[in-house]
Design a protein around this motif. Structure first.
Motif, short mmCIF file in Angstrom:
data_model
loop_
_atom_site.label_atom_id
_atom_site.label_comp_id
_atom_site.label_asym_id
_atom_site.label_seq_id
_atom_site.Cartn_x
_atom_site.Cartn_y
_atom_site.Cartn_z
N LEU A 159 8.52 46.19 -89.83
CA LEU A 159 9.78 46.86 -89.52
C LEU A 159 10.12 48.01 -90.47
O LEU A 159 11.20 48.59 -90.39
CB LEU A 159 10.92 45.84 -89.55
CG LEU A 159 10.85 44.70 -88.51
CD1 LEU A 159 11.99 43.72 -88.73
CD2 LEU A 159 10.89 45.25 -87.10
N GLU A 160 9.19 48.36 -91.36
CA GLU A 160 9.51 49.37 -92.37
C GLU A 160 9.95 50.70 -91.75
O GLU A 160 10.85 51.36 -92.27
CB GLU A 160 8.30 49.62 -93.29
CG GLU A 160 8.02 48.50 -94.28
CD GLU A 160 7.23 47.35 -93.65
OE1 GLU A 160 6.95 47.42 -92.43
OE2 GLU A 160 6.92 46.37 -94.35
N ASN A 161 9.32 51.09 -90.67
CA ASN A 161 9.65 52.38 -90.03
C ASN A 161 10.39 52.17 -88.71
O ASN A 161 10.19 52.91 -87.75
CB ASN A 161 8.36 53.18 -89.80
CG ASN A 161 7.65 53.50 -91.10
OD1 ASN A 161 8.26 53.98 -92.06
ND2 ASN A 161 6.35 53.23 -91.16
N SER A 162 11.25 51.17 -88.68
CA SER A 162 11.94 50.82 -87.46
C SER A 162 12.92 51.90 -87.02
O SER A 162 13.57 52.54 -87.84
CB SER A 162 12.70 49.51 -87.64
OG SER A 162 11.82 48.45 -87.87
N THR A 163 13.03 52.04 -85.71
CA THR A 163 14.07 52.88 -85.12
C THR A 163 15.29 52.00 -84.81
O THR A 163 15.23 50.77 -84.92
CB THR A 163 13.57 53.51 -83.81
OG1 THR A 163 13.34 52.46 -82.85
CG2 THR A 163 12.28 54.30 -84.04
N LEU A 164 16.37 52.65 -84.41
CA LEU A 164 17.56 51.90 -84.03
C LEU A 164 17.26 50.97 -82.85
O LEU A 164 17.74 49.83 -82.82
CB LEU A 164 18.69 52.88 -83.66
CG LEU A 164 20.08 52.27 -83.48
CD1 LEU A 164 20.54 51.61 -84.76
CD2 LEU A 164 21.07 53.35 -83.03
N ALA A 165 16.44 51.43 -81.92
CA ALA A 165 16.08 50.59 -80.77
C ALA A 165 15.31 49.35 -81.22
O ALA A 165 15.49 48.26 -80.66
CB ALA A 165 15.24 51.40 -79.78
#
Length: 288
Positions: A159-165
């Motif tokens: 999840l390090e580069n997670s987007t809002l979605a």
């Protein structure tokens, strides 16, 4: 009126939980330690309120509503384990594994989960097809396609580069799935029509998302003694949250928007939905 009605629902649930016929062995003590004497009981309260909104009698559905709380409590016990979120405090006291050890906590969680389905399958005057529908939906909400799936993404996912979605997907599963199941349980067992059930499903999904956004905000601005668990933990672990992606003010704006959508979804019920409208506001305003 909201506080009074919340208290009424809460009393029904607390009395039931306090009188569960559990043996007083070490396993039962571990189960009771986490189950009794704390928590807002939002999930069973939501179930009872939805049942009443569609014309049901909440006092006849307390065991089913309480079953949802057992599932929620099991998830909290397991979430706090060192291999998961690794938290020493829950609901203002030591986490279960800090008192009963990791094995005791795991077994208590397992026992609460299975007891929940025993309660859901218990004898009642409810039509068998509705009973089976609720059991199936609750299992789906609690399992790999729901709450456990969300916990897996949160714990094992990259999840390090997670987007809002991405974050919303985790929250819809980890928090929203069981809230949705609570609303649907109440609406189905309370005798609601299919359109009513779907409207309350939509409301519960927005409520679940708002609940988690507020949790993310409290992790930043809350105090451990008030929120009942370790504050600032998400920041220290570098976990992506609404404040980390949107900033604190952006997260607050997102919370306000989500609460608006939750309340807007109930417009067809008119004044009858007053309690659920206030429950949405309570979710946004809570301090723990």
């Amino acid at each position: 009126m909201f506080k009074e009605r919340y208290h009424d629902y809460l009393e029904m649930v607390e009395q039931y939980l306090n009188h569960l016929p559990l043996d007083r062995n070490i396993l039962a003590r571990s189960m009771n330690y986490s189950l009794v004497g704390g928590g807002k009981r939002i999930r069973p309260v939501l179930a009872l309120a939805c049942a009443e909104l569609v014309g049901g009698r909440p006092e006849e559905l307390v065991s089913e509503a309480a079953a949802i709380e057992l599932i929620h409590t099991y998830s909290l016990i397991h979430d706090d384990l060192p291999a998961m979120d690794d938290d020493d405090y829950r609901r203002g006291k030591l986490s279960n594994h800090k008192v009963f050890g990791e094995a005791g906590a795991i077994l208590a969680g397992d026992a609460l989960l299975t007891l929940a389905f025993e309660l859901l399958a218990g004898p009642s005057a409810i039509e068998a097809q509705n009973k089976l529908r609720v059991i199936r939906e609750t299992a789906q909400a609690a399992g790999w396609q729901g709450m456990v799936g969300g916990q897996s993404l949160d714990t094992l996912g990259n999840l390090e580069n997670s987007t809002l979605a991405d974050i919303e997907q985790v929250h819809h599963l980890k928090t929203g799935a069981l809230l949705k199941a609570s609303a649907r349980l109440g609406a189905i067992l309370g005798g609601g029509s299919e359109p009513e059930i779907e409207i309350l499903t939509s409301y519960a999904l927005y409520l679940g998302l708002a609940f988690q956004i507020k949790d993310d905000i409290l992790d930043v601005v809350g105090e451990s003694a008030v929120i009942g668990k370790s504050a600032g933990k998400d920041q220290r672990s570098g976990k992506p949250t609404y404040p980390s992606l949107l900033g604190l003010e952006g997260a607050r704006e997102q919370l306000e928007k989500t609460i608006f959508l939750a309340k807007e979804s109930l417009s067809c019920f008119g004044p009858k939905a007053a309690f659920l409208l206030s429950l949405a506001d309570y979710t946004a305003e809570r301090t723990n």
